[in-house]
Write a protein that holds these residues in place. Structure first.
Motif, PDB file in Angstrom:
ATOM      1  N   GLU A 133       0.872  -1.180   0.000  1.00 35.11           N
ATOM      2  CA  GLU A 133       0.000   0.000   0.000  1.00 35.11           C
ATOM      3  C   GLU A 133       0.903   1.222   0.000  1.00 35.11           C
ATOM      4  OE1 GLU A 133      -3.182  -0.362   3.254  1.00 35.11           O
ATOM      5  OE2 GLU A 133      -1.930  -2.123   3.540  1.00 35.11           O
ATOM      6  N   SER A 134       0.335   2.389  -0.315  1.00 35.00           N
ATOM      7  CA  SER A 134       1.141   3.605  -0.270  1.00 35.00           C
ATOM      8  C   SER A 134       1.284   4.053   1.185  1.00 35.00           C
ATOM      9  CB  SER A 134       0.486   4.708  -1.097  1.00 35.00           C
ATOM     10  OG  SER A 134      -0.691   5.141  -0.439  1.00 35.00           O
ATOM     11  N   VAL A 135       2.233   4.953   1.425  1.00 37.46           N
ATOM     12  CA  VAL A 135       2.400   5.495   2.778  1.00 37.46           C
ATOM     13  C   VAL A 135       1.100   6.170   3.228  1.00 37.46           C
ATOM     14  CG1 VAL A 135       3.679   7.159   4.194  1.00 37.46           C
ATOM     15  CG2 VAL A 135       4.898   5.787   2.483  1.00 37.46           C
ATOM     16  N   ALA A 136       0.479   6.922   2.320  1.00 44.51           N
ATOM     17  CA  ALA A 136      -0.762   7.626   2.664  1.00 44.51           C
ATOM     18  C   ALA A 136      -1.858   6.629   3.043  1.00 44.51           C
ATOM     19  CB  ALA A 136      -1.214   8.494   1.487  1.00 44.51           C
ATOM     20  N   GLU A 137      -1.939   5.529   2.310  1.00 41.75           N
ATOM     21  CA  GLU A 137      -2.960   4.515   2.632  1.00 41.75           C
ATOM     22  C   GLU A 137      -2.692   3.868   3.986  1.00 41.75           C
ATOM     23  OE1 GLU A 137      -3.980   3.199  -1.999  1.00 41.75           O
ATOM     24  OE2 GLU A 137      -2.430   2.132  -0.867  1.00 41.75           O
ATOM     25  N   ILE A 138      -1.424   3.620   4.252  1.00 39.44           N
ATOM     26  CA  ILE A 138      -1.085   3.010   5.545  1.00 39.44           C
ATOM     27  C   ILE A 138      -1.447   3.949   6.689  1.00 39.44           C
ATOM     28  CG2 ILE A 138       0.890   2.344   7.015  1.00 39.44           C
ATOM     29  CD1 ILE A 138       2.057   0.902   4.598  1.00 39.44           C
ATOM     30  N   MET A 139      -1.153   5.238   6.516  1.00 43.51           N
ATOM     31  CA  MET A 139      -1.483   6.206   7.575  1.00 43.51           C
ATOM     32  C   MET A 139      -2.996   6.284   7.787  1.00 43.51           C
ATOM     33  SD  MET A 139       1.360   6.948   8.629  1.00 43.51           S
ATOM     34  CE  MET A 139       0.607   7.836   9.989  1.00 43.51           C
ATOM     35  N   ALA A 140      -3.738   6.378   6.689  1.00 47.78           N
ATOM     36  CA  ALA A 140      -5.196   6.509   6.815  1.00 47.78           C
ATOM     37  C   ALA A 140      -5.779   5.278   7.510  1.00 47.78           C
ATOM     38  CB  ALA A 140      -5.816   6.705   5.429  1.00 47.78           C
ATOM     39  N   ALA A 141      -5.288   4.106   7.130  1.00 45.16           N
ATOM     40  CA  ALA A 141      -5.801   2.867   7.740  1.00 45.16           C
ATOM     41  C   ALA A 141      -5.433   2.814   9.226  1.00 45.16           C
ATOM     42  CB  ALA A 141      -5.217   1.659   7.004  1.00 45.16           C
ATOM     43  N   HIS A 142      -4.226   3.286   9.525  1.00 48.81           N
ATOM     44  CA  HIS A 142      -3.771   3.284  10.920  1.00 48.81           C
ATOM     45  C   HIS A 142      -4.683   4.163  11.780  1.00 48.81           C
ATOM     46  CE1 HIS A 142      -0.746   2.809  14.121  1.00 48.81           C
ATOM     47  NE2 HIS A 142      -1.130   4.022  14.474  1.00 48.81           N
ATOM     48  N   TRP A 143      -4.966   5.359  11.309  1.00 50.07           N
ATOM     49  CA  TRP A 143      -5.810   6.273  12.097  1.00 50.07           C
ATOM     50  C   TRP A 143      -7.226   5.723  12.242  1.00 50.07           C
ATOM     51  CZ3 TRP A 143      -3.675  10.717   8.619  1.00 50.07           C
ATOM     52  CH2 TRP A 143      -2.407  11.093   9.099  1.00 50.07           C
ATOM     53  N   ARG A 144      -7.726   5.119  11.165  1.00 50.12           N
ATOM     54  CA  ARG A 144      -9.075   4.529  11.252  1.00 50.12           C
ATOM     55  C   ARG A 144      -9.111   3.459  12.325  1.00 50.12           C
ATOM     56  NH1 ARG A 144      -9.248   4.685   5.719  1.00 50.12           N
ATOM     57  NH2 ARG A 144      -8.598   2.505   5.592  1.00 50.12           N
ATOM     58  N   GLU A 145      -8.051   2.671  12.356  1.00 50.67           N
ATOM     59  CA  GLU A 145      -8.053   1.554  13.313  1.00 50.67           C
ATOM     60  C   GLU A 145      -7.812   2.006  14.750  1.00 50.67           C
ATOM     61  OE1 GLU A 145      -5.361  -1.612  12.255  1.00 50.67           O
ATOM     62  OE2 GLU A 145      -5.852  -2.777  14.051  1.00 50.67           O
ATOM     63  N   PHE A 146      -6.865   2.928  14.925  1.00 47.53           N
ATOM     64  CA  PHE A 146      -6.444   3.253  16.294  1.00 47.53           C
ATOM     65  C   PHE A 146      -6.872   4.640  16.769  1.00 47.53           C
ATOM     66  CE2 PHE A 146      -3.276   0.252  14.586  1.00 47.53           C
ATOM     67  CZ  PHE A 146      -3.326  -0.738  15.549  1.00 47.53           C
ATOM     68  N   GLY A 147      -7.356   5.487  15.850  1.00 48.92           N
ATOM     69  CA  GLY A 147      -7.610   6.890  16.192  1.00 48.92           C
ATOM     70  C   GLY A 147      -6.379   7.709  15.831  1.00 48.92           C
ATOM     71  N   ARG A 148      -6.565   9.034  15.769  1.00 49.66           N
ATOM     72  CA  ARG A 148      -5.414   9.880  15.402  1.00 49.66           C
ATOM     73  C   ARG A 148      -5.072  10.842  16.527  1.00 49.66           C
ATOM     74  NH1 ARG A 148      -4.094  13.824  10.142  1.00 49.66           N
ATOM     75  NH2 ARG A 148      -2.065  14.395  10.973  1.00 49.66           N
ATOM     76  N   ASN A 149      -3.817  10.919  16.859  1.00 49.98           N
ATOM     77  CA  ASN A 149      -3.344  11.926  17.796  1.00 49.98           C
ATOM     78  C   ASN A 149      -2.673  13.027  16.992  1.00 49.98           C
ATOM     79  OD1 ASN A 149      -3.840   9.611  19.439  1.00 49.98           O
ATOM     80  ND2 ASN A 149      -2.605  10.550  21.048  1.00 49.98           N
ATOM     81  N   TYR A 150      -3.388  14.148  16.834  1.00 41.55           N
ATOM     82  CA  TYR A 150      -2.740  15.289  16.196  1.00 41.55           C
ATOM     83  C   TYR A 150      -1.605  15.735  17.096  1.00 41.55           C
ATOM     84  CZ  TYR A 150      -6.240  15.824  12.561  1.00 41.55           C
ATOM     85  OH  TYR A 150      -7.030  15.633  11.466  1.00 41.55           O
ATOM     86  N   TYR A 151      -0.480  16.071  16.476  1.00 39.03           N
ATOM     87  CA  TYR A 151       0.694  16.346  17.306  1.00 39.03           C
ATOM     88  C   TYR A 151       1.629  17.331  16.632  1.00 39.03           C
ATOM     89  CZ  TYR A 151       4.713  15.515  20.289  1.00 39.03           C
ATOM     90  OH  TYR A 151       5.752  15.681  21.175  1.00 39.03           O
ATOM     91  N   SER A 152       2.205  18.214  17.421  1.00 38.97           N
ATOM     92  CA  SER A 152       3.241  19.098  16.897  1.00 38.97           C
ATOM     93  C   SER A 152       4.120  19.595  18.035  1.00 38.97           C
ATOM     94  CB  SER A 152       2.606  20.295  16.184  1.00 38.97           C
ATOM     95  OG  SER A 152       3.609  21.138  15.657  1.00 38.97           O
ATOM     96  N   ARG A 153       5.374  19.868  17.713  1.00 36.00           N
ATOM     97  CA  ARG A 153       6.275  20.475  18.702  1.00 36.00           C
ATOM     98  C   ARG A 153       6.648  21.864  18.224  1.00 36.00           C
ATOM     99  NH1 ARG A 153      12.059  17.903  19.483  1.00 36.00           N
ATOM    100  NH2 ARG A 153      12.820  19.685  18.323  1.00 36.00           N
ATOM    101  N   HIS A 154       6.498  22.839  19.097  1.00 39.59           N
ATOM    102  CA  HIS A 154       6.888  24.209  18.779  1.00 39.59           C
ATOM    103  C   HIS A 154       8.140  24.570  19.576  1.00 39.59           C
ATOM    104  CE1 HIS A 154       2.656  25.623  17.253  1.00 39.59           C
ATOM    105  NE2 HIS A 154       3.090  24.534  16.657  1.00 39.59           N
TER     106      HIS A 154
END
Ligand code: VG1
Ligand code: CO
Length: 543
Positions: A394-415
């Motif tokens: 699968e593409s990286v984008a597909e893997i990420m989307a599937a991962h978030w669907r399965e586990f939820g997404r933690n938006y994250y950033s460091r400033h």
């Protein structure tokens, strides 16, 4: 060969930080500076007599000179043998592997990692233990104590040792073995990953780009990705280590590796791209049109590691540094794995890895690794990703989307707010520390604070305690803000603000992270008064 004892006196400020001692190169080149610290290392580890050490560095300015000084001091201290990377080069993970493989008494790595290099930039030194990992605080404290009492050091007078050719020579009584810096490391990677599967993926037209950022990973990536795995010639960019990293910061993030980010976001983008830092222990992962945050990458690798032969039996447990997003915890919960929360810095993973409590661990700062060595490992992360991609197709984008669907997404950033006045930064942290006990129950930006504290860690293996590891403010809905001061900078203070919010609605998982985190950014300002304390309106770097 004459052994000399040189009189000296303690030099202030030789306190190792998150990862060894880092200072301006000019400071390191000053009279007795390097020598005092090396002498303190010998004292901190109970002497060097009869011992074997590994020595190498990331090739930055002064790397070659410092190596010769360390060799002459090791000979004077009675060390039995030094194993040195050819040209005094070794990536941090390769040094860790060599220490373990040869069963040595430790090693010295010359690097200031992701900090820029050159006569006006940074240099650094760290000591790694016989397990291959960075010295724990107990040892760095002893080294620091020794820097405060040193009155002399021993060094032999000798010509430079030829480090340009592989082979065995001597420096007085001490044996010096110059080794190919890449060979053992590449062999280890072949053991862990399915090189045939990755070769198949690449042969099928899957295009990759790897940016070595003019740093030490160049020779490793060229050998492994291009020669052994068949990536197209030129897939590895900026592959020749230079003493000032081409004038840039060898820091694999969207700011310093912007060219690579632009490449994956543009027309004709490669399917996968990655970059590493000065000493080769960090990684940035990109796919066509996507940047994978390091915290997400860690979670994805934890969820998929079993697809690589080296991890086929599954993971013993996982760990992340405290400021790293809790995306990893979601995977651990779903898979029934233990998850440990440690202070920032790889040294805190060592005991958990040695004790077999964890297999995989990582940090939000682009560090991921496993029990194969005792350092984070940039190319290892790239190869694990490639192995996963080769299996899943699968593409990286597909893997990420599937991962978030399965586990939820933690938006994250460091400033990051860099070069802040150290006194004012300390004041801000002190104010937060004072306010924390009363914060629980407060509502900020419409969300209730569940917990606020100054993070302290009790190592479950040796019982040691590390305090003041960052202020964390956790909200009832799982969002979180962490404030910490950097321990690797060389000028003023760097304030790091780590922002995290949880999204479980699949319809809202495709947002821009900065946008999604706007409420947390506002909450951080409200809680800490960053502007008032530091005089800064906006961070210098967002990752
Ligand atoms: C930073 C990172 C930390 C990392 C350390 C060493 O420390 O935040 O996660 O372990 O650098 O990385 P600090 O104290 O500046 O936040 V490097 O690649 O030396 O090897
Ligand atoms: Co590094």
């Amino acid at each position: 060969m004459e052994r000399m004892t040189v009189q000296t006196q303690p030099i202030e400020g030789q306190k190792p930080g998150t990862s060894g001692l880092r200072k301006k190169t000019r400071v390191f080149m000053g009279p007795h500076y390097l020598e005092n610290f090396v002498q303190a290392i010998w004292e901190g580890i109970g002497g060097a007599a009869g011992k074997t050490f590994v020595l190498g560095g990331d090739g930055r300015y002064f790397n070659d000179r410092a190596a010769q000084v360390i060799l002459r001091m090791a000979a004077a201290a009675g060390a039995g043998k030094m194993i040195v990377g050819q040209g005094a080069l070794l990536s941090t993970p390769a040094a860790s592997h060599l220490i373990r493989k040869r069963g040595t008494d430790g090693g010295i790595v010359m690097s200031a990692s992701h900090n820029p290099g050159g006569p006006e930039e940074d240099f650094g030194i760290k000591f790694n233990m016989p397990n291959g990992g960075p010295a724990p605080e107990e040892v760095t404290n002893r080294i620091f104590a020794a820097t405060k009492t040193v009155t002399s050091y021993d060094i032999v007078e000798a010509q430079d040792v030829d480090l340009s050719t592989v082979g065995v020579t001597r420096l007085g009584e001490m044996e010096v073995e110059v080794v190919d810096p890449v060979a053992d490391y590449a062999a280890l990677m072949e053991e862990l990953f399915d090189f045939d599967a990755i070769r198949g993926l690449l042969a099928g037209g899957f295009r990759i780009a790897f940016d070595a950022m003019h740093a030490v990973t160049g020779p490793y990536a060229t050998e492994i990705l291009e020669r052994r795995l068949g990536a197209a010639p030129g897939s590895v960019r900026n592959a020749v280590p230079s003493s000032d990293f081409g004038g840039g910061h060898p820091d694999p993030n969207p700011i310093w590796a912007k060219e690579l980010v632009d490449l994956v976001m543009g027309e004709g983008a490669p399917d996968f791209a990655a970059a590493s830092d000065g000493d080769g222990d960090r990684n940035m992962i990109l796919g066509k049109g996507v940047y994978v945050t390091p915290s997400d990458s860690l979670a994805v690798l934890a969820a998929n590691a079993h697809l690589a032969p080296g991890y086929a039996k599954g993971l013993a447990g996982v760990a992340r540094s405290m400021p790293t997003s809790r995306a990893l915890d979601r995977v651990a919960a779903a898979k029934g794995l233990d998850v440990y929360e440690t202070p920032t810095g790889w040294k805190f993973f060592g005991n958990l890895l040695d004790a077999g409590r964890i297999t995989l661990c990582g940090e939000e700062s682009a560090g991921t690794g496993s029990d194969h060595v005792r350092e984070k490992d940039g190319l290892w992360a790239v190869l694990l990703w490639l192995n996963v991609l080769a299996v899943r197709r699968e593409s990286v984008a597909e893997i990420m989307a599937a991962h978030w669907r399965e586990f939820g997404r933690n938006y994250y950033s460091r400033h990051d707010y860099e070069g802040v006045d150290a006194g004012r930064a300390e004041e801000m942290m002190a104010a937060l520390r004072a306010a924390a006990p009363g914060m629980a129950g407060n509502v900020v930006g419409g969300r209730k604070i569940a917990q606020a504290d100054d993070f302290a860690y009790d190592d479950p293996v040796d019982g040691s305690r590390s305090e003041h590891q960052g202020m964390r403010i956790v909200f009832e809905d799982g969002a979180r803000i962490v404030f910490r001061l950097s321990g690797t900078g060389t000028v003023g203070a760097t304030l790091r603000v780590y922002l995290e919010d949880v999204e479980t609605d699949p319809a809202k998982m495709g947002r821009d992270a900065q946008e999604a985190l706007a409420p947390m950014i506002a909450a951080a300002e409200e809680i800490a008064g960053i502007r008032a304390h530091t005089g800064r309106d906006v961070p210098d770097v967002k990752t």
